[in-house]
Design an enzyme around this catalytic site. Sequence first.
Site, PDB file in Angstrom:
ATOM      1  N   SER A 178       4.726  -1.404   4.078  1.00 31.69           N
ATOM      2  CA  SER A 178       4.926  -2.768   4.564  1.00 31.69           C
ATOM      3  C   SER A 178       5.094  -3.734   3.394  1.00 31.69           C
ATOM      4  O   SER A 178       4.326  -3.692   2.429  1.00 31.69           O
ATOM      5  CB  SER A 178       3.728  -3.212   5.408  1.00 31.69           C
ATOM      6  OG  SER A 178       3.541  -2.327   6.492  1.00 31.69           O
TER       7      SER A 178
ATOM      8  N   GLU B   5      -9.284  -0.939   6.765  1.00 35.11           N
ATOM      9  CA  GLU B   5      -8.165  -1.109   7.707  1.00 35.11           C
ATOM     10  C   GLU B   5      -8.670  -1.137   9.142  1.00 35.11           C
ATOM     11  O   GLU B   5      -7.962  -1.551  10.030  1.00 35.11           O
ATOM     12  CB  GLU B   5      -7.177   0.054   7.568  1.00 35.11           C
ATOM     13  CG  GLU B   5      -6.128  -0.164   6.512  1.00 35.11           C
ATOM     14  CD  GLU B   5      -4.925   0.747   6.705  1.00 35.11           C
ATOM     15  OE1 GLU B   5      -5.117   1.971   6.791  1.00 35.11           O
ATOM     16  OE2 GLU B   5      -3.800   0.218   6.761  1.00 35.11           O
TER      17      GLU B   5
ATOM     18  N   SER C 212       1.301   6.428   2.528  1.00 36.43           N
ATOM     19  CA  SER C 212       2.003   7.386   3.391  1.00 36.43           C
ATOM     20  C   SER C 212       3.260   7.943   2.719  1.00 36.43           C
ATOM     21  O   SER C 212       3.941   7.233   1.977  1.00 36.43           O
ATOM     22  CB  SER C 212       2.420   6.721   4.695  1.00 36.43           C
ATOM     23  OG  SER C 212       1.317   6.158   5.343  1.00 36.43           O
TER      24      SER C 212
ATOM     25  N   GLN D 115       0.857  -1.201   0.000  1.00 36.17           N
ATOM     26  CA  GLN D 115       0.000   0.000   0.000  1.00 36.17           C
ATOM     27  C   GLN D 115       0.887   1.244   0.000  1.00 36.17           C
ATOM     28  O   GLN D 115       1.532   1.559   1.009  1.00 36.17           O
ATOM     29  CB  GLN D 115      -0.857  -0.025   1.265  1.00 36.17           C
ATOM     30  CG  GLN D 115      -1.793   1.149   1.429  1.00 36.17           C
ATOM     31  CD  GLN D 115      -2.407   1.184   2.829  1.00 36.17           C
ATOM     32  OE1 GLN D 115      -1.963   0.461   3.726  1.00 36.17           O
ATOM     33  NE2 GLN D 115      -3.412   2.010   3.037  1.00 36.17           N
TER      34      GLN D 115
ATOM     35  N   GLU E 153      -4.628   9.655  18.107  1.00 36.39           N
ATOM     36  CA  GLU E 153      -5.114  11.044  18.108  1.00 36.39           C
ATOM     37  C   GLU E 153      -6.114  11.240  16.971  1.00 36.39           C
ATOM     38  O   GLU E 153      -7.147  11.888  17.132  1.00 36.39           O
ATOM     39  CB  GLU E 153      -3.937  12.030  17.945  1.00 36.39           C
ATOM     40  CG  GLU E 153      -3.024  12.140  19.158  1.00 36.39           C
ATOM     41  CD  GLU E 153      -2.049  10.960  19.278  1.00 36.39           C
ATOM     42  OE1 GLU E 153      -1.902  10.187  18.300  1.00 36.39           O
ATOM     43  OE2 GLU E 153      -1.447  10.798  20.354  1.00 36.39           O
TER      44      GLU E 153
END
Length: 386
Positions: free
Chosen positions: A165, A248, A133, A130, A371
């Site tokens: 990953s 996810e 990020s 994936q 958060e």
Amino acid sequence: MDLTFSPAAEELRAELRAWLADNVPRAFASGDAVEFPSLDEEFAFLQAWQGRLARDRWVGVHWPHAYGGRGAGVEANYIFQEEMARARAPEVINRIGVNLVGPSLMHHGTEEQKQRYLARILSCEDVWCQLFSEPGAGSDLTALRTVAVRDGDVYRVTGQKVWTSWAQYAHYGILIARTDPTASKARGISYMIVDMRSPGIDVRPLRQLTGSSEFNEVFLDDVRVPVANLVGAEGKGWEIAQTTLAHERGTAPRQLVIHRTLLEDLVRLARASADDGSLRQGVAAAAIEVEIAKLNNWRTLTRLVRGEPLGPESSFIKLYWSEMSQRMHDTVMRALGPRAALVGHDAPARGRLADSYLYYRAASIFAGTSEVQRNIIAQRVLGLPR
Ligand SMILES: Cc1cc2nc3c(=O)[nH]c(=O)nc-3n(C[C@H](O)[C@H](O)[C@H](O)COP(=O)(O)OP(=O)(O)OC[C@H]3O[C@@H](n4cnc5c(N)ncnc54)[C@H](O)[C@@H]3O)c2cc1C
């Protein structure tokens, strides 16, 4: 309120339990850490293991028959994950493919893309990663800077991804990139399939706290991606990324069983430890929290079985289990005391518990940080102002 699974689901559970009893390698079933000489060998073993599961049609039990699944529904998938964890079976290594890419392509891909990619995800012939990020875009993915410029029938992609990953083993990646630099944040993003063997891709493994290098930096330098690999329409990638991200979170039966097993470890350790009173409190808190995690999972599973959308409550599941995990692991470390630092044959459970403690530090970061989950709950569940 009926808190039981359907007879069909229980039948599937019995069949799978028997299969796992015959097939899970003994070294895993014992519960001790299993060491491989290298990550390459571990990955090759896990790829072959998924292939074996898939041959008997255990991977993607909830996927439609047309794409290699059993068409057995979400309840069956929940049971599959529960039983795998209960038997301490090695993981399905192509999780990104099975859990994220598959559902995203089923929703938004062309029929040609589905036929070409889906079945090979289950068999693990194609491994997926994936590519979302970036160094400056994690929690806020709309800040991404990787660009894809249309040039005839290809996009030329340049940029950098991070924390990817299994990229070093992946055949394909799902990538989000900016195709319209003039559009505001989420608008100019497109979603595409990248062949990881394309020229211009440089994958550099990053060493993690556990000592393993499961994730990577991925540099893309003028990588050519056929326009046919676009998923959905150009500029509409953000909506598709939401489908991927929603998958996810959701239920976490695997985590539930892992933490139930951790609770058993904890009780065993606590019985053998000199109790200072606070350890007893920690064990009791862990037992209560695992029970709450189960009820949270069942509530979400009920919604899924009824065909209701997941909604922002899935953030609650993710937040709860990940923080529960870290509290439980802290208690495990307290129960182990100085023995937690031992390695090799002398270490309790051959180091599995200490490895697990280190690994689960990441749980409050991956799939959205704590958060960020709290922001979602505050704004979308509780209706608080931004
Ligand atoms: C083990 C692991 C595997 C991963 N695998 C993949 C993968 O395969 N593919 C992939 O694309 N990504 C992957 N990731 C990346 C993961 O999705 C990101 O790490 C995560 O989204 C957080 O982004 P970041 O690391 O850039 O942190 P940042 O977004 O920079 O956050 C830094 C800190 O600021 C806080 N913060 C940020 N925004 C807000 C806000 N609005 N309000 C309050 N606090 C805020 C965060 O909570 C965090 O504490 C993986 C991460 C881990 C740990």
